[in-house]
Scaffold this motif. Structure first.
Motif, short mmCIF file in Angstrom:
data_model
loop_
_atom_site.label_atom_id
_atom_site.label_comp_id
_atom_site.label_asym_id
_atom_site.label_seq_id
_atom_site.Cartn_x
_atom_site.Cartn_y
_atom_site.Cartn_z
N GLY A 37 39.14 -6.95 52.06
CA GLY A 37 38.93 -5.59 52.57
C GLY A 37 38.54 -4.62 51.47
N GLY A 38 39.15 -4.78 50.31
CA GLY A 38 38.86 -3.87 49.20
C GLY A 38 37.42 -3.96 48.76
N VAL A 39 36.92 -5.18 48.65
CA VAL A 39 35.54 -5.36 48.19
C VAL A 39 34.56 -4.89 49.27
N VAL A 40 34.84 -5.23 50.53
CA VAL A 40 33.97 -4.78 51.62
C VAL A 40 33.91 -3.25 51.66
N ALA A 41 35.09 -2.62 51.54
CA ALA A 41 35.14 -1.15 51.59
C ALA A 41 34.37 -0.55 50.42
N ARG A 107 53.23 -6.91 50.53
CA ARG A 107 52.23 -5.94 50.94
C ARG A 107 51.93 -4.94 49.83
N GLY A 108 50.82 -4.28 49.95
CA GLY A 108 50.53 -3.19 49.02
C GLY A 108 49.04 -2.99 48.89
N SER A 113 45.93 -9.64 45.73
CA SER A 113 45.34 -9.61 44.39
C SER A 113 46.26 -8.91 43.39
N VAL A 114 47.24 -8.17 43.91
CA VAL A 114 48.19 -7.48 43.02
C VAL A 114 49.15 -8.47 42.35
#
Ligand SMILES: Cc1cc2nc3c(=O)[nH]c(=O)nc-3n(C[C@H](O)[C@H](O)[C@H](O)COP(=O)(O)OP(=O)(O)OC[C@H]3O[C@@H](n4cnc5c(N)ncnc54)[C@H](O)[C@@H]3O)c2cc1C
Length: 148
Positions: A37-41, A107-108, A113-114
């Motif tokens: 989601g982070g990369v897509v966003a 979660r976070g 990836s964290v």
């Protein structure tokens, strides 16, 4: 609201990211801020779209990341806290989902990836076409990669 970050360069989005009201229209809503989601966003936002990312977990600041291998790795600092990061499971859509422990879930913002191990083994040719070679798996979205 987030408190001001002590190292602004490390938390630019918290300070300068756009904020939308519930009634504002955006182009995309991405659910989950992990590697996917982070990369897509990021790609959509960089291409000029209005993007909102929803993340159910906390947005940790630098101070909240202990540089302590025993605490993080052996004592699962970011994971396996069923109260903060509950997982629910059910066998069919008709069942009621129950909270049950899973392994290594946390979660976070940043998602897994964290806290993942960051091992990236070189793929073999067959890894890109497992769906063709081994057949589809019912109930999954298993597909060949679009690249070789
Ligand atoms: C301990 C561990 C070690 C790993 N080590 C490696 C490794 O060495 N090498 C490797 O290649 N892979 C590794 N992996 C696997 C890899 O980290 C994951 O496959 C990858 O990070 C998953 O990314 P993702 O974006 O698909 O999902 P996630 O990172 O799980 O992100 C999903 C995000 O969505 C959020 N979310 C879910 N539902 C909602 C909702 N309804 N509303 C709001 N937010 C929601 C979650 O809170 C989460 O932040 C490891 C995994 C773990 C757990």
């Amino acid at each position: 609201m987030h408190e001001p970050h002590p190292h602004p360069a490390l938390a630019p989005l918290q300070q300068t990211g756009p904020r939308y009201r519930p009634e504002d229209e955006v182009d995309f809503v991405v659910v989950g801020s992990g590697a996917t989601g982070g990369v897509v966003a990021k790609e959509l936002a960089t291409a000029g779209f209005k993007v909102v990312v929803l993340e159910q977990g906390p947005w940790r600041t630098e101070k909240q990341f202990p540089h302590d291998e025993l605490k993080v790795f052996q004592e699962s600092f970011f994971t396996n806290n069923w109260k903060d990061s509950p997982n629910t499971f059910r066998k069919t859509e008709r069942d009621k989902a129950e909270v049950k422990p899973s392994i290594m879930y946390g979660r976070g913002v940043g998602g897994t990836s964290v806290h993942f191990s960051a091992n990236y083994w070189r793929f073999k040719d067959v890894d890109f076409k497992e769906a063709s070679l081994k057949g589809k798996l019912a109930g999954t979205g298993l597909a060949d990669w679009p690249i070789t």
